[in-house]
Design a protein around this motif. Structure first.
Motif, PDB file in Angstrom:
ATOM      1  N   GLN A 233       0.820  -1.217   0.000  1.00 28.75           N
ATOM      2  CA  GLN A 233       0.000   0.000   0.000  1.00 28.75           C
ATOM      3  C   GLN A 233       0.847   1.257   0.000  1.00 28.75           C
ATOM      4  OE1 GLN A 233      -0.430   2.356   2.632  1.00 28.75           O
ATOM      5  NE2 GLN A 233      -2.019   3.540   1.543  1.00 28.75           N
ATOM      6  N   GLU A 234       2.005   1.213   0.675  1.00 30.88           N
ATOM      7  CA  GLU A 234       2.862   2.394   0.704  1.00 30.88           C
ATOM      8  C   GLU A 234       3.400   2.719  -0.686  1.00 30.88           C
ATOM      9  OE1 GLU A 234       5.620   2.648   4.198  1.00 30.88           O
ATOM     10  OE2 GLU A 234       4.884   0.618   4.566  1.00 30.88           O
ATOM     11  N   ILE A 235       3.777   1.691  -1.423  1.00 33.01           N
ATOM     12  CA  ILE A 235       4.261   1.911  -2.788  1.00 33.01           C
ATOM     13  C   ILE A 235       3.112   2.344  -3.683  1.00 33.01           C
ATOM     14  CG2 ILE A 235       5.324   0.800  -4.801  1.00 33.01           C
ATOM     15  CD1 ILE A 235       6.916  -0.950  -2.901  1.00 33.01           C
ATOM     16  N   LEU A 236       1.943   1.720  -3.529  1.00 38.00           N
ATOM     17  CA  LEU A 236       0.776   2.107  -4.330  1.00 38.00           C
ATOM     18  C   LEU A 236       0.398   3.565  -4.076  1.00 38.00           C
ATOM     19  CD1 LEU A 236      -1.466  -1.075  -3.894  1.00 38.00           C
ATOM     20  CD2 LEU A 236      -0.066  -0.452  -5.864  1.00 38.00           C
ATOM     21  N   HIS A 237       0.478   3.989  -2.817  1.00 37.58           N
ATOM     22  CA  HIS A 237       0.149   5.376  -2.464  1.00 37.58           C
ATOM     23  C   HIS A 237       1.091   6.347  -3.168  1.00 37.58           C
ATOM     24  CE1 HIS A 237      -0.035   9.030   0.038  1.00 37.58           C
ATOM     25  NE2 HIS A 237      -1.255   8.630   0.388  1.00 37.58           N
ATOM     26  N   ALA A 238       2.405   6.028  -3.150  1.00 40.13           N
ATOM     27  CA  ALA A 238       3.379   6.914  -3.795  1.00 40.13           C
ATOM     28  C   ALA A 238       3.175   6.951  -5.304  1.00 40.13           C
ATOM     29  CB  ALA A 238       4.801   6.440  -3.466  1.00 40.13           C
ATOM     30  N   ILE A 239       2.861   5.808  -5.904  1.00 38.22           N
ATOM     31  CA  ILE A 239       2.615   5.782  -7.348  1.00 38.22           C
ATOM     32  C   ILE A 239       1.384   6.611  -7.691  1.00 38.22           C
ATOM     33  CG2 ILE A 239       1.948   4.292  -9.285  1.00 38.22           C
ATOM     34  CD1 ILE A 239       3.518   2.035  -7.904  1.00 38.22           C
ATOM     35  N   PHE A 240       0.313   6.396  -6.948  1.00 41.88           N
ATOM     36  CA  PHE A 240      -0.969   7.045  -7.265  1.00 41.88           C
ATOM     37  C   PHE A 240      -0.886   8.564  -7.129  1.00 41.88           C
ATOM     38  CE2 PHE A 240      -5.232   8.557  -6.506  1.00 41.88           C
ATOM     39  CZ  PHE A 240      -6.008   7.820  -7.389  1.00 41.88           C
ATOM     40  N   PHE A 241      -0.357   9.046  -6.004  1.00 44.31           N
ATOM     41  CA  PHE A 241      -0.397  10.482  -5.750  1.00 44.31           C
ATOM     42  C   PHE A 241       0.759  11.245  -6.398  1.00 44.31           C
ATOM     43  CE2 PHE A 241      -3.223   8.921  -2.431  1.00 44.31           C
ATOM     44  CZ  PHE A 241      -4.298   9.790  -2.599  1.00 44.31           C
ATOM     45  N   ASN A 242       1.808  10.546  -6.811  1.00 45.59           N
ATOM     46  CA  ASN A 242       2.896  11.209  -7.535  1.00 45.59           C
ATOM     47  C   ASN A 242       2.806  10.975  -9.041  1.00 45.59           C
ATOM     48  OD1 ASN A 242       4.048  12.219  -5.196  1.00 45.59           O
ATOM     49  ND2 ASN A 242       5.328  10.416  -4.893  1.00 45.59           N
ATOM     50  N   PHE A 243       1.773  10.266  -9.477  1.00 46.48           N
ATOM     51  CA  PHE A 243       1.579   9.975 -10.903  1.00 46.48           C
ATOM     52  C   PHE A 243       2.840   9.318 -11.490  1.00 46.48           C
ATOM     53  CE2 PHE A 243      -0.785  13.810  -9.730  1.00 46.48           C
ATOM     54  CZ  PHE A 243      -2.091  13.388  -9.970  1.00 46.48           C
ATOM     55  N   ALA A 244       3.433   8.417 -10.707  1.00 46.54           N
ATOM     56  CA  ALA A 244       4.673   7.759 -11.124  1.00 46.54           C
ATOM     57  C   ALA A 244       4.368   6.555 -12.014  1.00 46.54           C
ATOM     58  CB  ALA A 244       5.463   7.310  -9.903  1.00 46.54           C
ATOM     59  N   VAL A 245       5.338   6.208 -12.837  1.00 46.04           N
ATOM     60  CA  VAL A 245       5.255   5.011 -13.677  1.00 46.04           C
ATOM     61  C   VAL A 245       6.271   4.006 -13.130  1.00 46.04           C
ATOM     62  CG1 VAL A 245       5.589   4.048 -15.984  1.00 46.04           C
ATOM     63  CG2 VAL A 245       4.560   6.326 -15.713  1.00 46.04           C
ATOM     64  N   LEU A 246       5.777   2.915 -12.567  1.00 46.12           N
ATOM     65  CA  LEU A 246       6.629   1.852 -12.043  1.00 46.12           C
ATOM     66  C   LEU A 246       6.567   0.684 -13.015  1.00 46.12           C
ATOM     67  CD1 LEU A 246       8.336   0.591  -9.741  1.00 46.12           C
ATOM     68  CD2 LEU A 246       6.174  -0.164  -8.704  1.00 46.12           C
ATOM     69  N   ARG A 247       7.727   0.256 -13.504  1.00 46.66           N
ATOM     70  CA  ARG A 247       7.708  -0.828 -14.489  1.00 46.66           C
ATOM     71  C   ARG A 247       8.928  -1.734 -14.331  1.00 46.66           C
ATOM     72  NH1 ARG A 247      11.009  -0.061 -19.120  1.00 46.66           N
ATOM     73  NH2 ARG A 247      11.798   2.049 -19.462  1.00 46.66           N
ATOM     74  N   SER A 248       8.817  -2.884 -14.937  1.00 46.76           N
ATOM     75  CA  SER A 248       9.910  -3.842 -14.941  1.00 46.76           C
ATOM     76  C   SER A 248      11.056  -3.333 -15.801  1.00 46.76           C
ATOM     77  CB  SER A 248       9.404  -5.181 -15.481  1.00 46.76           C
ATOM     78  OG  SER A 248      10.477  -6.058 -15.733  1.00 46.76           O
ATOM     79  N   GLY A 249      12.263  -3.732 -15.413  1.00 40.96           N
ATOM     80  CA  GLY A 249      13.432  -3.448 -16.250  1.00 40.96           C
ATOM     81  C   GLY A 249      13.777  -4.650 -17.091  1.00 40.96           C
ATOM     82  N   TRP A 250      12.754  -5.360 -17.569  1.00 37.88           N
ATOM     83  CA  TRP A 250      12.916  -6.607 -18.302  1.00 37.88           C
ATOM     84  C   TRP A 250      13.898  -6.448 -19.456  1.00 37.88           C
ATOM     85  CZ3 TRP A 250       9.408  -9.006 -22.449  1.00 37.88           C
ATOM     86  CH2 TRP A 250       9.695 -10.366 -22.594  1.00 37.88           C
ATOM     87  N   GLU A 251      15.009  -7.157 -19.350  1.00 43.86           N
ATOM     88  CA  GLU A 251      16.084  -7.034 -20.337  1.00 43.86           C
ATOM     89  C   GLU A 251      15.646  -7.449 -21.735  1.00 43.86           C
ATOM     90  OE1 GLU A 251      20.581  -8.889 -20.976  1.00 43.86           O
ATOM     91  OE2 GLU A 251      19.369  -9.445 -19.240  1.00 43.86           O
TER      92      GLU A 251
END
Length: 332
Positions: A233-251
């Motif tokens: 939830q802490e990571i979800l909160h930061a993503i949601f309210f900072n409009f961040a894009v969290l993604r895999s670094g899939w090589e």
């Protein structure tokens, strides 16, 4: 008959015999000169792999046997491939890259670790001049910081280990910090890209807090274990309210090999047809051969004849250099 490193059980490291099959018309085979150890991945395999494990994915070998359909490669040429820790290598020439003339094998194998961040640079929305934070100054993070610097980004490297920060500083990475700059107005809201090479959930959470709107946090480091009690939830909160894009670094997000542009692929999202894993490796070899990424004094060369000694030294943190290379020239 050849020799290869095998993990036969949890933290059991052996050198075993193997037989190789004849080469096909498109293949080349020859003696291994050097292989690169990826400590994080290989030690994780040693603790919980599906045994037996045959580790390693970066090798330089000398062409000796050449397939009848092979062109452009002659005996004596040195090639980089994604080979295991074994005394010979055999590869389809599409998946082997010729080394620049005079390049040392122990330096060339480092190019393989640059491949992960090459994929990130091929796919990111961040542009040269943007602020980039690299989390973790292990082998991949050290290289990522230099790759981003070469590409024209404003780079900050975050690493809690003082020795690793000192290595980065000496190599030319000017901006280094012991912790993520959460709350620092010089960073918060203006970072375009965070590349996490640590696999640590606190770094990911902090990255989501400092990126600008639609800034990217790319997961390059493998989260092998939980390091904190942070809730999702802490990571979800930061993503949601900072409009961040969290993604895999899939090589493997880009193709292995470059190909001609195909209009139909645009509809499938493959609009990078000219970029590939192997064009990234060619670029990595070029940058290393030109001295644009300093590795002198940062490579520990070991003999693979006693795998228990090699991996024991890694497990006991007895090696200060970020890059561990196995020299097969004298292996028995």
């Amino acid at each position: 008959m050849g020799r290869e490193i095998v993990f036969t059980g949890k933290r059991k490291f052996e050198l075993a015999d193997y037989d190789d099959s004849p080469i096909t018309p498109n293949e080349v085979r020859g003696p291994t000169l050097a292989t690169l150890v990826s400590p994080g991945t290989e030690l994780a395999w040693a603790d919980g792999g599906d045994f037996p494990v045959r580790p390693g994915y970066a090798a330089v070998f000398e062409a000796e046997e050449i397939g009848s359909a092979v062109s452009g490669i002659k005996p004596g040429d040195r090639l980089l491939c994604m080979g295991a820790h074994r005394s010979t290598q055999k590869f389809d020439t599409r998946y082997a890259v010729k080394l620049p003339v005079g390049m040392a094998p122990e330096k060339a194998v480092v190019a393989r670790l640059m491949g992960v961040t090459m994929t990130t640079l091929m796919t990111t929305t961040a542009r040269p001049g943007d602020k980039v934070i690299i989390c973790g100054a292990g082998p991949v993070g050290y290289l990522a910081a230099h790759q981003c610097r070469i590409a024209g980004y404003e780079v900050t490297l975050v690493e809690p280990d003082e020795k690793r920060r000192a290595q980065a500083l000496r190599s030319g990475i000017v901006n280094t910090l012991p912790t993520m700059p959460v709350g620092d107005p010089a960073y918060v809201g203006s970072v375009a890209l965070v590349i996490d090479c640590s696999g640590h959930e606190q770094a990911v959470l902090d990255g989501c807090k400092v990126v600008r709107k639609r800034g990217e946090v790319v997961l390059v480091g493998v989260p092998w274990k939980a390091n904190t009690a942070i809730l999702a939830q802490e990571i979800l909160h930061a993503i949601f309210f900072n409009f961040a894009v969290l993604r895999s670094g899939w090589e493997w997000e880009v193709p292995l090999l470059a190909r001609a542009f195909v209009w139909e692929e645009l509809y499938e999202g493959y609009n990078n047809a000219s970029h590939s894993t192997f064009t990234g490796l060619v670029k990595a070899l070029k940058w290393l051969s030109e001295g644009r990424i300093p590795v002198d004094g940062l490579v520990r060369s070991l003999n693979p004849s006693d795998p228990s000694a090699v991996y024991g030294a890694l497990l006991n943190r007895e090696i200060d250099e970020p890059f561990v290379v196995l020299d097969w020239s004298g292996a028995k």
